[in-house]
Design a protein around this motif. Structure first.
Motif, short mmCIF file in Angstrom:
data_model
loop_
_atom_site.label_atom_id
_atom_site.label_comp_id
_atom_site.label_asym_id
_atom_site.label_seq_id
_atom_site.Cartn_x
_atom_site.Cartn_y
_atom_site.Cartn_z
N ASP A 1 0.64 -1.21 0.00
CA ASP A 1 -0.04 0.02 0.01
C ASP A 1 0.92 1.40 -0.01
N VAL A 2 2.07 1.21 0.21
CA VAL A 2 3.01 2.25 -0.07
C VAL A 2 3.54 2.47 -1.56
N THR A 3 3.62 3.51 -1.93
CA THR A 3 4.27 3.77 -3.51
C THR A 3 5.38 5.00 -3.22
N GLU B 1 3.97 7.43 -0.51
CA GLU B 1 2.85 7.72 -0.19
C GLU B 1 1.86 6.58 0.39
N ARG B 2 1.20 6.91 1.28
CA ARG B 2 0.27 5.63 1.52
C ARG B 2 -1.25 6.01 1.33
N ASP B 3 -2.05 5.42 0.88
CA ASP B 3 -3.52 5.87 0.67
C ASP B 3 -3.50 7.43 0.59
N GLY B 4 -2.85 7.93 -0.36
CA GLY B 4 -2.50 9.38 -0.89
C GLY B 4 -2.04 10.41 0.07
N GLU B 5 -1.50 9.65 1.30
CA GLU B 5 -1.12 10.48 2.27
C GLU B 5 0.56 10.48 2.25
#
Length: 141
Positions: free
Chosen positions: A4-6, A53-57
Motif C-alpha cells: 500500500d506504499v508507493t 505515499e500511503r493511501d494518498g498521504e
C-alpha cells in the motif's frame, strides 16, 4: 513494506505539502526549506525529490541528488507514526536505483551527529560514517 506504499518523484504541486511534512517528520531545518528552494530543486532535477505515499498521504521523503560526479542523499524523513515499517528502506532503494541508472558509483548522506534515530536507520540501510571527512560550509548570501 506493504504494497500500500508507493514511491514517486515529487512535482511542483507537492512543494507545500513537503514543507509541512518536514516540519513534523524531519530533524532540523535546512537553509533551503522554503517554497522557492524546494521548487528550484524539483524544477532543476525532476527525479531528485522522492515521496513515499500511503493511501494518498505523504509518509516519507528523501532527496537523491546527483551532480554527475557524486550521489548525495538529504532529508530522509518518515512520518513518526509510520516509522519501522520499511518506508525509509523503500525510499533508499528508490534513490539508489536512480543513482545507478544515472551512472553513480557511491552514495553519501548528510546525517546530523545528534540524531541517533537516524544513525540506526542509515546503518540498517548499509551506510556508515566516514570519519576521515569533515563537512566544511559557507553560507552564500
Amino acid at each position: 513494506m506493504g504494497a500500500d506504499v508507493t514511491v514517486r518523484a515529487a512535482g511542483v504541486d507537492d512543494v507545500a505539502a513537503v514543507l509541512v511534512f518536514w516540519k513534523g517528520a524531519a530533524e532540523g531545518t535546512s537553509i533551503s526549506d522554503d517554497p522557492a528552494g524546494v521548487t528550484r530543486l524539483v524544477e532543476r532535477d525532476a527525479g531528485a525529490l522522492l515521496l513515499a505515499e500511503r493511501d494518498g498521504e505523504l509518509v516519507g521523503t528523501v532527496i537523491a541528488g546527483f551532480d554527475g560526479w557524486r550521489c548525495h542523499l538529504y532529508r530522509l524523513a518518515v512520518a513518526p507514526g509510520a516509522r519501522r515499517q520499511g518506508i525509509g528502506r523503500a525510499l533508499l532503494a528508490a534513490a539508489e536505483e536512480r543513482f545507478v541508472a544515472l551512472g553513480g558509483r557511491r552514495a553519501d548522506a548528510m546525517v546530523l551527529r545528534r540524531n541517533e534515530t537516524a544513525h540506526r536507520a542509515w546503518g540498517a540501510g548499509g551506510y556508515g560514517p566516514q570519519e576521515q571527512w569533515v563537512r566544511w560550509v559557507k553560507p552564500l548570501g
